[in-house]
Design a protein around this motif. Structure first.
Motif, PDB file in Angstrom:
ATOM      1  N   GLU A 195       0.701  -1.178  -0.112  1.00 56.01           N
ATOM      2  CA  GLU A 195      -0.108   0.077  -0.012  1.00 56.01           C
ATOM      3  C   GLU A 195       0.832   1.306   0.048  1.00 56.01           C
ATOM      4  OE1 GLU A 195      -3.057   0.074  -0.353  1.00 56.01           O
ATOM      5  OE2 GLU A 195      -3.619  -2.011  -0.167  1.00 56.01           O
ATOM      6  N   PRO A 196       0.548   2.109  -1.054  1.00 50.97           N
ATOM      7  CA  PRO A 196       1.477   3.150  -0.859  1.00 50.97           C
ATOM      8  C   PRO A 196       0.939   4.217   0.436  1.00 50.97           C
ATOM      9  CG  PRO A 196      -0.174   3.462  -2.661  1.00 50.97           C
ATOM     10  CD  PRO A 196      -0.045   1.830  -2.240  1.00 50.97           C
ATOM     11  N   VAL A 197       1.866   4.829   1.088  1.00 49.62           N
ATOM     12  CA  VAL A 197       1.488   5.572   2.153  1.00 49.62           C
ATOM     13  C   VAL A 197       1.858   7.036   1.823  1.00 49.62           C
ATOM     14  CG1 VAL A 197       1.806   6.057   4.777  1.00 49.62           C
ATOM     15  CG2 VAL A 197       1.965   3.797   3.746  1.00 49.62           C
ATOM     16  N   VAL A 198       0.890   7.950   1.906  1.00 54.33           N
ATOM     17  CA  VAL A 198       1.095   9.201   1.409  1.00 54.33           C
ATOM     18  C   VAL A 198       1.724  10.032   2.367  1.00 54.33           C
ATOM     19  CG1 VAL A 198      -1.086  10.066   2.170  1.00 54.33           C
ATOM     20  CG2 VAL A 198       0.044  11.224   0.503  1.00 54.33           C
ATOM     21  N   PRO A 199       2.982  10.703   1.967  1.00 52.30           N
ATOM     22  CA  PRO A 199       3.827  11.481   2.778  1.00 52.30           C
ATOM     23  C   PRO A 199       3.571  13.110   2.306  1.00 52.30           C
ATOM     24  CG  PRO A 199       5.247  11.079   0.986  1.00 52.30           C
ATOM     25  CD  PRO A 199       3.736  10.343   0.697  1.00 52.30           C
ATOM     26  N   CYS A 200       3.918  13.625   3.552  1.00 47.03           N
ATOM     27  CA  CYS A 200       3.801  15.088   3.330  1.00 47.03           C
ATOM     28  C   CYS A 200       5.263  15.694   3.084  1.00 47.03           C
ATOM     29  CB  CYS A 200       3.256  16.090   4.454  1.00 47.03           C
ATOM     30  SG  CYS A 200       1.381  15.714   4.656  1.00 47.03           S
ATOM     31  N   THR A 201       5.106  16.881   2.299  1.00 46.42           N
ATOM     32  CA  THR A 201       6.445  17.555   1.848  1.00 46.42           C
ATOM     33  C   THR A 201       7.102  18.160   3.341  1.00 46.42           C
ATOM     34  OG1 THR A 201       5.430  19.451   1.130  1.00 46.42           O
ATOM     35  CG2 THR A 201       5.992  17.654  -0.351  1.00 46.42           C
ATOM     36  N   GLY A 202       8.441  18.139   3.289  1.00 49.75           N
ATOM     37  CA  GLY A 202       9.005  18.993   4.492  1.00 49.75           C
ATOM     38  C   GLY A 202       9.477  18.517   5.741  1.00 49.75           C
ATOM     39  N   PRO A 203       8.577  17.355   6.371  1.00 51.03           N
ATOM     40  CA  PRO A 203       9.149  17.119   7.630  1.00 51.03           C
ATOM     41  C   PRO A 203      10.415  16.258   7.633  1.00 51.03           C
ATOM     42  CG  PRO A 203       7.383  15.541   6.561  1.00 51.03           C
ATOM     43  CD  PRO A 203       7.508  16.972   5.866  1.00 51.03           C
ATOM     44  N   THR A 204      10.960  16.190   8.900  1.00 49.02           N
ATOM     45  CA  THR A 204      12.196  15.538   9.046  1.00 49.02           C
ATOM     46  C   THR A 204      11.845  13.852   8.886  1.00 49.02           C
ATOM     47  OG1 THR A 204      11.835  15.303  11.380  1.00 49.02           O
ATOM     48  CG2 THR A 204      13.028  17.224  10.583  1.00 49.02           C
ATOM     49  N   THR A 205      13.257  13.331   8.708  1.00 50.87           N
ATOM     50  CA  THR A 205      13.207  11.816   8.547  1.00 50.87           C
ATOM     51  C   THR A 205      12.542  11.105   9.734  1.00 50.87           C
ATOM     52  OG1 THR A 205      15.077  12.031   7.238  1.00 50.87           O
ATOM     53  CG2 THR A 205      14.615   9.721   8.252  1.00 50.87           C
ATOM     54  N   THR A 206      12.733  11.682  11.075  1.00 51.03           N
ATOM     55  CA  THR A 206      12.031  10.922  12.256  1.00 51.03           C
ATOM     56  C   THR A 206      10.543  11.198  12.136  1.00 51.03           C
ATOM     57  OG1 THR A 206      14.292  11.544  13.236  1.00 51.03           O
ATOM     58  CG2 THR A 206      12.061  10.972  14.569  1.00 51.03           C
ATOM     59  N   TRP A 207      10.289  12.452  11.735  1.00 45.81           N
ATOM     60  CA  TRP A 207       8.797  12.534  11.751  1.00 45.81           C
ATOM     61  C   TRP A 207       8.111  11.608  10.607  1.00 45.81           C
ATOM     62  CZ3 TRP A 207       4.823  13.737   8.494  1.00 45.81           C
ATOM     63  CH2 TRP A 207       3.573  14.327   9.130  1.00 45.81           C
ATOM     64  N   ARG A 208       8.710  11.456   9.356  1.00 45.76           N
ATOM     65  CA  ARG A 208       8.380  10.908   8.318  1.00 45.76           C
ATOM     66  C   ARG A 208       8.339   9.366   8.577  1.00 45.76           C
ATOM     67  NH1 ARG A 208      11.264  13.340   4.914  1.00 45.76           N
ATOM     68  NH2 ARG A 208      12.964  11.956   4.760  1.00 45.76           N
ATOM     69  N   GLU A 209       9.409   8.728   8.958  1.00 50.73           N
ATOM     70  CA  GLU A 209       9.280   7.628   9.439  1.00 50.73           C
ATOM     71  C   GLU A 209       8.529   7.106  10.436  1.00 50.73           C
ATOM     72  OE1 GLU A 209      13.476   6.685  10.542  1.00 50.73           O
ATOM     73  OE2 GLU A 209      13.995   6.586   8.467  1.00 50.73           O
ATOM     74  N   PHE A 210       8.181   7.723  11.686  1.00 46.23           N
ATOM     75  CA  PHE A 210       7.076   7.480  12.469  1.00 46.23           C
ATOM     76  C   PHE A 210       5.594   7.464  11.730  1.00 46.23           C
ATOM     77  CE2 PHE A 210       3.902   8.648  15.806  1.00 46.23           C
ATOM     78  CZ  PHE A 210       4.278   7.616  16.768  1.00 46.23           C
ATOM     79  N   TRP A 211       5.337   8.337  10.937  1.00 42.61           N
ATOM     80  CA  TRP A 211       3.817   8.200  10.262  1.00 42.61           C
ATOM     81  C   TRP A 211       3.612   7.571   9.199  1.00 42.61           C
ATOM     82  CZ3 TRP A 211       0.142   9.422  13.222  1.00 42.61           C
ATOM     83  CH2 TRP A 211       0.211  10.454  14.419  1.00 42.61           C
ATOM     84  N   ARG A 212       4.787   6.975   8.759  1.00 39.36           N
ATOM     85  CA  ARG A 212       4.836   5.789   7.647  1.00 39.36           C
ATOM     86  C   ARG A 212       5.099   4.371   7.957  1.00 39.36           C
ATOM     87  NH1 ARG A 212       5.237   6.542   2.522  1.00 39.36           N
ATOM     88  NH2 ARG A 212       7.225   5.484   2.176  1.00 39.36           N
ATOM     89  N   LEU A 213       5.493   4.242   9.199  1.00 38.60           N
ATOM     90  CA  LEU A 213       5.671   2.852   9.989  1.00 38.60           C
ATOM     91  C   LEU A 213       6.851   2.396   9.470  1.00 38.60           C
ATOM     92  CD1 LEU A 213       2.036   1.451   9.899  1.00 38.60           C
ATOM     93  CD2 LEU A 213       3.244   2.896  11.585  1.00 38.60           C
TER      94      LEU A 213
END
Length: 301
Positions: A195-213
């Motif tokens: 399943e493609p998990v939609v990311p937002c532009t701009g956040p740090t790697t730590t934030w992005r990884e947390f919300w993309r599991l």
């Protein structure tokens, strides 16, 4: 040396601070480095203090700089002098103007009970609020707000913050009502492998990884979906169109306003945390009350 009672000798608290640094480090060089002054200059300032007091406070030994008997006797009074000066400064500042605090809160939170409580407790204070976008939490380290109610992780280093956890909040899968996973009672991370998990532009790697599991148990990154979302609303739109799925906090009320979206529990993942945060070095006298009020009113789900 001048007499210790010489009224012409100005007693400089900066010299007291220098003495305390040497007393702490027991080494003139290390004390100078901690104070960000040159060692010869520090030595001259300490000589000034001794001249004002009319006694020798320090002595050099093979093991560093030690306190004389007079220095040991002066030490607790020097500590009390600086502490009293600090209290006096804070008292003067507090008397000069009513205390002010700005409480920031991101996107979907409601902080009205906290603000009402603070105004009741501190009727003379200026209590302000500022609504922030989810990615504008840097308002706290940038001093645009004094306190912040938001979710962890922050998209910036938070080591210097005072953070109070208010409650845990489950992270859930958000999908279109027409998505095959929408009929499930729950899913695991393995169910999202394709399943493609939609990311937002701009956040740090730590934030992005947390919300993309991420990282996933199998080490394979979560599939991306183009384009990236520039806002939370764009993210929900991509999910509603069936182009992607999203992992979001269960309590975000904006999900429930979309009849074309539904949530599915995700098993085996840690929740996110709702917190109130302030800068660790901020001496604003209202901040302890902000933390207490937030705990009283925002800890319950």
């Amino acid at each position: 040396m001048t007499s210790p009672l010489d009224p012409s000798a100005d007693f400089d608290l900066r010299l007291v601070r220098y003495f305390l640094a040497v007393a702490e480090h027991r080494n003139l060089g290390r004390a100078a480095a901690a104070l960000h002054v040159a060692q010869p200059s520090l030595g001259r300032q300490l000589q000034r203090l001794e001249d004002q007091l009319g006694v020798h406070l320090l002595k050099r030994t093979r093991h560093g700089t030690q306190l004389t008997e007079a220095g040991e006797a002066f030490l607790p009074h020097a500590q009390e002098l600086l502490a009293t000066a600090h209290v006096a400064r804070r008292s003067a500042k507090a008397a000069a103007a009513p205390p002010t605090v700005t409480l920031g809160y991101t996107d979907d939170f409601i902080v009205t009970p906290v603000v009402r409580d603070l105004r009741r407790q501190h009727p003379d204070a200026d209590i302000r609020t500022r609504h922030l976008r989810w990615n504008d939490t840097t308002a706290l380290p940038e001093h645009r707000v004094d306190a912040l109610v938001s979710r962890l992780p922050f998209p910036f280093p938070a080591d210097d913050l005072h953070v109070t956890v208010l409650r845990d909040e489950p992270r859930v899968l958000v999908v279109s009502t027409e998505h095959p996973l929408s009929a499930k009672d729950s899913v695991g991370v393995a169910d999202l492998a394709e399943e493609p998990v939609v990311p937002c532009t701009g956040p740090t790697t730590t934030w992005r990884e947390f919300w993309r599991l991420e990282p996933r148990p199998d080490g394979v990154p979560a599939p991306l979906t183009p384009p990236l979302a520039d806002s939370y609303e764009d993210k929900l739109e991509l999910v509603a169109e069936g182009q992607a799925v999203a992992v979001l906090p269960l309590g975000d009320c904006r999900i429930r306003t979309r009849p074309d979206l539904t949530t599915v529990p995700i098993e085996g993942i840690a929740p996110c945390q709702i917190v109130v945060a302030t800068r660790g070095d901020d001496e604003n006298p209202l901040l302890p009350a902000v933390h207490r009020a937030a705990v009283r009113h925002l800890s319950a789900a």
